[in-house]
Design a protein around this motif. Sequence first.
Motif, mmCIF file in Angstrom:
data_model
loop_
_atom_site.group_PDB
_atom_site.id
_atom_site.type_symbol
_atom_site.label_atom_id
_atom_site.label_comp_id
_atom_site.label_asym_id
_atom_site.label_seq_id
_atom_site.Cartn_x
_atom_site.Cartn_y
_atom_site.Cartn_z
ATOM 1 N N ARG A 5 64.863 96.575 23.992
ATOM 2 C CA ARG A 5 63.509 96.035 24.181
ATOM 3 C C ARG A 5 63.531 94.820 25.097
ATOM 4 N NH1 ARG A 5 60.059 95.182 18.856
ATOM 5 N NH2 ARG A 5 60.406 97.446 18.901
ATOM 6 N N TRP A 100 56.671 107.255 25.671
ATOM 7 C CA TRP A 100 57.374 106.033 26.064
ATOM 8 C C TRP A 100 56.997 105.622 27.487
ATOM 9 C CZ3 TRP A 100 59.849 110.068 23.606
ATOM 10 C CH2 TRP A 100 60.532 109.788 22.414
ATOM 11 N N TRP A 111 60.061 101.703 26.200
ATOM 12 C CA TRP A 111 59.170 101.121 25.193
ATOM 13 C C TRP A 111 58.274 102.221 24.641
ATOM 14 C CZ3 TRP A 111 58.541 95.849 23.783
ATOM 15 C CH2 TRP A 111 57.446 95.590 22.944
ATOM 16 N N GLN A 113 55.128 103.723 23.317
ATOM 17 C CA GLN A 113 53.714 103.367 23.355
ATOM 18 C C GLN A 113 52.888 104.063 22.287
ATOM 19 O OE1 GLN A 113 52.612 104.247 27.543
ATOM 20 N NE2 GLN A 113 51.833 102.158 27.497
#
Length: 295
Positions: A5, A100, A111, A113
């Motif tokens: 992240r 993602w 990340w 989503q």
Amino acid sequence: MSDRREAFLAHVGTGLTTLCRCWRITRTDGVKYGFTDHDQNLRFGGVDFRAETGLSASALATSTGLSVDNTEALGALTDAAVREDDIEAGRFDGAEVRSWLVNWADVDQRWMQFRGTIGEMRRAGGAFQAELRGLTEALNRPLGRVYQKPCTAVLGDGTCRFDLSQPGFFTDKTVSDIEGNRIFRWTDFGAFDDAWFQRGRLNVQSGAAAGLWGAIKHDRLQDGIREIELWQPIRAPILPTDEVRLLAGCDKLLSTCSEKFSNIINFQGFPDLPGEDWLLSQPKSSNPNTGGSRR
């Protein structure tokens, strides 16, 4: 996970990004599909994300609190990706979807989503349109027990706890005579009581419809022919020589739970619950108001 992240946030913070979107669809039968709007295929998490599928999605609507997140995905119907007959058969109903934002130059920097399921799915003109529902969609379902005379459990589920794999409560058959993908007939069926499988289910074990199932409406024995009729047709081709499994049915009554399944300890109904007429009944000695048990 935190390192991934942080690396993603550091990449976004540079202002010069190499980002794309990736989606993974996991059907209820475990089959997985990967899509990306990048111009080249990507791979992570053991899944190949294909670029030539034409899949795109509208902006994700996310929020805090208990409101439902949702979006839509559009894509092309191809034999290599999402097929029209699979949609028609209902194989994508309730499938899990994850989306993602991915740094295509380093797929470890990504990340998530969106995470949810497929709701309504439509197809036309060689393309499909899928409604995506967020995790909070489950909060729209009514929860809690219902006070009613019949059992509220599903035969064989976690509250019923009956083992349908016991001999005598299922049978495997080869399809011989089928009508409209809804009515099945056999001349050599076996020693099962009439209506034994009524309100049960038929699971397709092989062929183009493998993995699909239907609820049994009627189970009849007439002139030596056993006829199993489903409420709705199986939404994929079924041919003679395909294998199916029939599971015993339950009408949710206390007597059936006791006499057919010997499972009364797990009965989830309230057979002695008085009906609405009881509210208007007057006390009398000749006919006690017992509630009218459906034993």
